[in-house]
Design an enzyme around this catalytic site. Structure first.
Site, short mmCIF file in Angstrom:
data_model
loop_
_atom_site.label_atom_id
_atom_site.label_comp_id
_atom_site.label_asym_id
_atom_site.label_seq_id
_atom_site.Cartn_x
_atom_site.Cartn_y
_atom_site.Cartn_z
N GLU A 89 -2.81 0.98 10.28
CA GLU A 89 -3.22 1.97 10.54
C GLU A 89 -4.38 2.18 11.50
O GLU A 89 -4.64 2.99 11.90
CB GLU A 89 -3.73 2.56 9.03
CG GLU A 89 -2.76 2.94 8.09
CD GLU A 89 -2.00 1.83 7.34
OE1 GLU A 89 -2.23 0.81 7.68
OE2 GLU A 89 -1.24 2.06 6.56
N PHE B 80 -3.27 2.87 -9.06
CA PHE B 80 -2.74 1.93 -8.20
C PHE B 80 -3.15 2.65 -6.63
O PHE B 80 -2.72 4.13 -6.48
CB PHE B 80 -1.24 1.88 -8.40
CG PHE B 80 -0.56 1.20 -7.28
CD1 PHE B 80 -0.88 -0.24 -6.86
CD2 PHE B 80 0.42 1.63 -6.54
CE1 PHE B 80 -0.33 -0.78 -6.00
CE2 PHE B 80 0.94 0.83 -5.35
CZ PHE B 80 0.60 -0.44 -5.26
N LYS C 25 -1.46 13.80 -4.23
CA LYS C 25 -0.03 13.69 -4.17
C LYS C 25 0.63 14.82 -5.00
O LYS C 25 1.62 15.48 -4.37
CB LYS C 25 0.38 12.23 -4.91
CG LYS C 25 1.97 12.17 -4.66
CD LYS C 25 2.52 11.02 -5.17
CE LYS C 25 3.96 10.76 -4.77
NZ LYS C 25 4.56 9.55 -5.25
#
Ligand code: TPP
Ligand code: MG
Lengths: 578, 94
Positions: A50, A112, A162
């Site tokens: 990244e 996570f 998300k």
């Protein structure tokens, strides 16, 4: 109106913002976005780290003047973007970074791959968002592009949970952006322009102190015009190389820690600094209290917070530099008709310094390769239309010194943050932004080992960049400081990179052409060979001698008056009438 | 060092307190006191910030605060006289 997912709304928004390319890596939290990306007309370049995506976005932005875009997943994907975001902030690069975040209900639970990337980037991002409602996506993207690209450009992060990407929403891209707390002032104050013109005509030793803002504002033509109008000398900082042609007789070169004697001294002796998009960085001023002590300051900048930050400005001019210079030129022309100051003695003195102390270097006595020679030949053979990027270290300073820059946006480096590893991914982004232009990365053997993995990306995506590794088998700039300030005790600066890695083999393994050169007589032919390969990335291992040093030098924290042109050698001031 | 009171109107968005506090910490400005409260407009909050700075440093604090996108306006509350208004674009001052 038909409903779409938040992810589709994100991709639609990026398309509406005019994005044509983005660099990134998918992962769990951002995965919903990668499904519509699959069908989008936006080119997505899959990088290998990244950090590479971030610097590529910067390289693209610096070359095109448009907003660079990178995208990553939550947690480690996002934290890998921290360095390029900080880098873009320091060098005022317009960038938008999109990151996935864990689902909104999991935020705060140490889920996570959860990292508070908005919190992490808060100290340096120009702005950032955490989006948990899909309805907010189009507005956040529109605002992010607006903020990144206007006023003083900078990086904006949009972190999206998300579930916001997964839920259904209406897509409607805003037609305008109106932020109560963000209205950059672009038009300079008329009184400030008049005061600036008056101060200039009263000055007998004016100098244009030019920073990267001139390039950001596309104000290089106006700079040329005003410099010719006044006939005063010009210096271009590390971020401004190319803003004013190096070949121009009024150009004294780069100021600062490794600047030319003429540029450094001209700032010290001037009675007026006409500061254009520069920020009195410590690498330029040296010890601030001794910097340009007899000078008044006109400070033109789009960022009001730069005014009086490091140096008091007698005349601050807040506004877009292009607008500022367009207003200042006619005002100055009229003022000069009434009173034309005589700058001839000032110019004579500075030109004498320029000819007495040109940049130079010694050829190594043992006949081995000089790094400065390699870089000089690269500049000459590849020519002024080439885009050069660099890493950080000695090779960076030599690339800034020994290549002639004639055009803006042809010199890309990490000036403010000093990020090793910038060169290769920035070259990748630059080549994507300017596919028909030759792009050379001048990299150090140390820097190259931080981000060379992006050559795989280049090889697979038809991005034929050229890399010149200036292999001095050491962390040369740090070693130079050890030579000068730590009695030559070379603690942890030897890289052994003439033994390992084998750079040409490494290059070949990554799908590039690998070349090597260690004799002065082979330099031109090797560069020409590299120039002839345009269907693949090329890496040249220039094996140079390790003891070359960057001169001139103003040691950190000392006064610019104490500039050294070689070890324990100051300019011969007595022979100069200043 | 002189104390100055700034009345700062901010967008009532999440993280805005962290942005302001973080700015003061990062740039090593001394906060003496900071209070946050609602205004008549539910989208806008008011922060009263007392800082200890000298001279041009106050202009710096205000200019840096102004750069925060969520900061709408900054007013310096003078003890005796009328408040001095610094809008988001400080006026030209010589
Ligand atoms: C990420 C990062 N780590 C450490 C440094 C400190 N540093 C500055 S220059 C330099 C040496 C760079 O070595 P190399 O790439 O071989 O360039 P050279 O100076 O030899 O030309 C180091 C370690 C830095 N600027 N960036
Ligand atoms: Mg090296």
């Amino acid at each position: 109106m038909s409903q779409v997912t938040g992810a589709q709304s994100l991709v639609n928004s990026l398309e509406a913002a005019g994005v044509d390319v983005m660099f990134g890596i998918p992962g769990g939290a951002i995965l919903p976005a990668y499904d519509p990306i699959f069908d989008s007309k936006i080119r997505h370049i899959l990088v290998r780290h990244e950090q590479g995506a971030g610097h590529a976005a910067t390289g693209y932005a610096q070359v095109t003047g448009r907003v660079g875009v990178c995208i990553a997943t939550s947690g480690p994907g996002a934290t890998n973007l921290v360095t390029p975001l900080a880098d873009a902030a320091m060098d005022s690069v317009p960038m938008v970074a999109i990151t996935g975040q864990v689902p909104s209900l999991a935020i705060g639970t140490d889920a996570f791959q959860e990292a508070d990337i908005r919190g992490i980037t808060m100290p340096f991002a120009k702005h950032n968002y955490l989006i948990t409602d899909p309805a907010d996506i189009p507005r956040a993207i529109a605002e992010a592009f607006h903020i990144a690209s206007t006023g003083r450009p900078g990086p904006v992060l949009v972190d999206i949970a998300k579930d916001a990407l997964q839920k259904m929403t209406d897509f409607k891209y805003p037609t305008s952006v109106n932020l109560k707390g963000y209205q950059p002032r672009l038009e300079p104050n008329a009184q400030a322009i008049a005061d600036a013109a008056a101060l200039i005509t009263q000055s007998s030793k004016p100098i244009f102190y030019v920073g990267g803002g001139v390039i950001k504002a596309d104000a290089h033509r106006e700079l040329l015009e005003i410099a010719n109008l006044l006939g005063a000398p010009v210096v271009t900082t590390l971020m401004a190389r190319g803003a004013f042609p190096d070949s121009h007789p009024l150009h004294l070169g780069m100021p600062g820690m490794h600047g030319t004697v003429a540029a450094v001294t001209a700032l010290q002796k001037a009675d007026l600094l006409i500061t254009l998009g520069a920020r009195f960085d410590d690498r330029v001023t040296g010890k601030l209290s001794t910097f340009a002590q007899n000078a008044k300051v006109i400070h033109c900048d789009v960022d009001p917070a730069e005014i009086h930050k490091n140096r008091f400005a007698d005349v601050p001019v807040i506004g877009d530099l292009k607008h500022t210079l367009q207003a200042l030129i006619p005002e100055l022309r009229a003022a000069l008709k009434k009173h034309q100051p005589d700058l001839s003695e000032w110019l004579r003195q500075m030109n004498s310094l320029k000819s007495s102390y040109p940049l130079g270097y010694d050829q190594p006595a043992d006949g081995s390769l000089s790094p400065q020679y390699v870089i000089e030949r690269l500049g000459k053979i590849s020519g002024p239309d080439t885009i050069f990027t660099s890493g950080v270290g000695q090779h960076q300073m030599w690339a800034a010194q020994f290549i002639s820059y004639e055009n803006p946006r042809t010199w890309l480096n990490s000036g403010g943050l000093g990020t090793m590893g910038y060169a290769v991914p920035a070259a990748m982004g630059a080549k994507v932004g300017a596919p028909d232009t030759t792009v050379w990365a001048i990299d150090g053997d140390g820097c190259f080992q931080m981000t060379n993995q992006e050559l795989v990306t280049c090889a697979l995506n038809n991005i034929p960049v050229k890399i010149a590794i200036i292999n001095n088998e050491s962390l040369g700039m740090v070693r130079q400081w050890q030579t000068l300030f730590y009695e030559g005790r070379y603690s942890n600066t030897s890289l052994d990179s003439k033994r390992v890695p084998n750079f040409p083999m490494l290059a070949e393994a990554m799908g590039c052409v690998g070349l090597s050169c260690e004799r002065p007589e082979d330099v031109d032919a090797t560069i020409e060979k590299a120039m002839s390969i345009n269907d693949q990335p090329v890496v040249v291992d220039f094996r140079v001698h390790r003891d070359a040093m960057v001169w001139p030098m103003v040691a950190a924290g000392t006064s610019n008056d104490d500039i050294m042109i070689a070890r324990e050698t100051a300019p011969d001031w007595d022979s100069q009438e200043l | 060092m002189a104390q100055h009171t700034l009345e700062v109107l901010v967008e009532n968005s999440p993280g805005v307190l962290a942005r302001v506090a973080g700015l003061f910490s990062r740039r090593a400005y001394n906060i003496e006191r900071l209070t946050v409260g609602p205004t008549a407009n539910p989208e806008v909050s008011q922060m009263d910030i007392v800082v200890s700075v000298e001279g041009h440093a106050l202009e710096q604090v205000i200019a840096q605060l102004d750069k925060l996108i969520n900061v709408i306006s900054i007013k310096e509350i003078k003890q005796e006289s009328a408040p001095e208004v610094h809008d988001t674009q400080p006026d030209y001052q010589n």
